[in-house]
Scaffold this motif. Sequence first.
Motif, PDB file in Angstrom:
ATOM      1  N   GLU A 256       0.931  -1.272   0.004  1.00 22.03           N
ATOM      2  CA  GLU A 256       0.019   0.013   0.083  1.00 22.03           C
ATOM      3  C   GLU A 256       0.915   1.126   0.101  1.00 22.03           C
ATOM      4  N   ARG A 257       1.979   1.226   0.801  1.00 25.64           N
ATOM      5  CA  ARG A 257       2.990   2.508   0.933  1.00 25.64           C
ATOM      6  C   ARG A 257       3.558   2.591  -0.420  1.00 25.64           C
ATOM      7  N   ILE A 258       3.956   1.487  -1.415  1.00 24.57           N
ATOM      8  CA  ILE A 258       4.647   1.744  -2.718  1.00 24.57           C
ATOM      9  C   ILE A 258       3.432   2.234  -3.534  1.00 24.57           C
ATOM     10  N   LEU A 259       2.275   1.652  -3.455  1.00 32.41           N
ATOM     11  CA  LEU A 259       1.373   2.219  -4.462  1.00 32.41           C
ATOM     12  C   LEU A 259       0.926   3.644  -4.287  1.00 32.41           C
ATOM     13  N   ASP A 260       0.990   4.092  -3.164  1.00 31.56           N
ATOM     14  CA  ASP A 260       0.930   5.418  -2.865  1.00 31.56           C
ATOM     15  C   ASP A 260       1.972   6.336  -3.413  1.00 31.56           C
ATOM     16  N   ASP A 261       3.328   5.701  -3.230  1.00 27.40           N
ATOM     17  CA  ASP A 261       4.355   6.507  -3.755  1.00 27.40           C
ATOM     18  C   ASP A 261       4.290   6.453  -5.492  1.00 27.40           C
TER      19      ASP A 261
END
Length: 388
Positions: A256-261
């Motif tokens: 989820e963090r990487i998708l936000d980035d």
Amino acid sequence: MALDPGTLSQLIGTIRRFVDERLIPAETEVAESDAIPDEIVAGMRDLGLFGLTAPEDYGGLGLTMEEEVLAVFELGRAAPAFRSMFATNVGIGMQGIAIDGTPEQKAKYLPGLASGDIIGSFALTEPEVGSDAGSVRTTARREGDAYVLNGTKRFITNATHASLFTVMARTDPSQKGAAGVSAFAVERGTPGLSTGKVEKKMGQQGAHVCDVIFEDCRVPASALIGGVEGQGFKTAMKVLDKGRLHIAAACVGLSERILDDMLAYAVGRRQFGRPLADFQLLQAMFADSKADAYAARCMVLDAARKRDAGEDVSVEASCAKMFASEAVGRIADRNVQVHGGNGYIREYRAEQLYRDARLFRIYEGTTQIQQIIIAKALTAEAKARAGL
């Protein structure tokens, strides 16, 4: 005992702020120095992260499996090295004692593990024994009121920091499989116990692994976890089922963090006069990544709830760990692709998180081991239905 909804919401919110305000801003420093600053470790202790799952009677929060994975969804958004610092206490470095330890062992070690004053480590893997946990070669020979341990453990997380090791060793040489393996709580400083050099890794800098070496290491008989020989493999499997759900939850958080980035970069970066996010081929990557992360989250929550209900979730835990670890790898790869050339440059962190994510498919049981576990269970069920 489950927390009331208000307390749980407050805990998750506090963890989220800690991740956003303390951990994510320190990622570059940790990656470059290969060390987590002492003040951040102190903050983890103050927040109670070392004792998330320790029983309340021993100073922990006693989170249920569902509550644990909700917390790890948040903690997993930061670079994985931070989670590794306390995760051995939350999971494999503490759970063996919490689940199968004698009352004396629990009283002696769990309060320190819950506070973070003791760093726990789980010593199972060996140079020629990784996924085949039942083939442990480290020996524990009974001599009077003591056991003498000999052997080498490999790739042991937090071994350089640990003051307590849960060690799997063979107490019955005549038993070549899992039945001859026992678990021991071995304290740092015990004569004959030493650690090797810290390995230089592909990713997850700041999370240290090294060999743990036992050379005529004499421990008292009271160090035998549970006080019964031959139960070590069963203890390890109980710990690993829970650990696999924890790792799967960490994969969800990082996904989820990487998708936000990925989305933030694509919205802000312009090519051909418009944001990258407007191009349909990239939009397909966003959609695939969201579906991967959402599916992994649902699997983890479902398996956690079943475990809390007392169900055997060995297959579900393997499914969740396999899918979530493969999914975070796909998402991290897409993130590098969306960043283009910048994805290969350290400043943008896409390459760091790509390297960090790769390990998830290996530890706590490789993807291939999860496939074997799942397939064996399915085959056994099918044979039983067929009367074979």
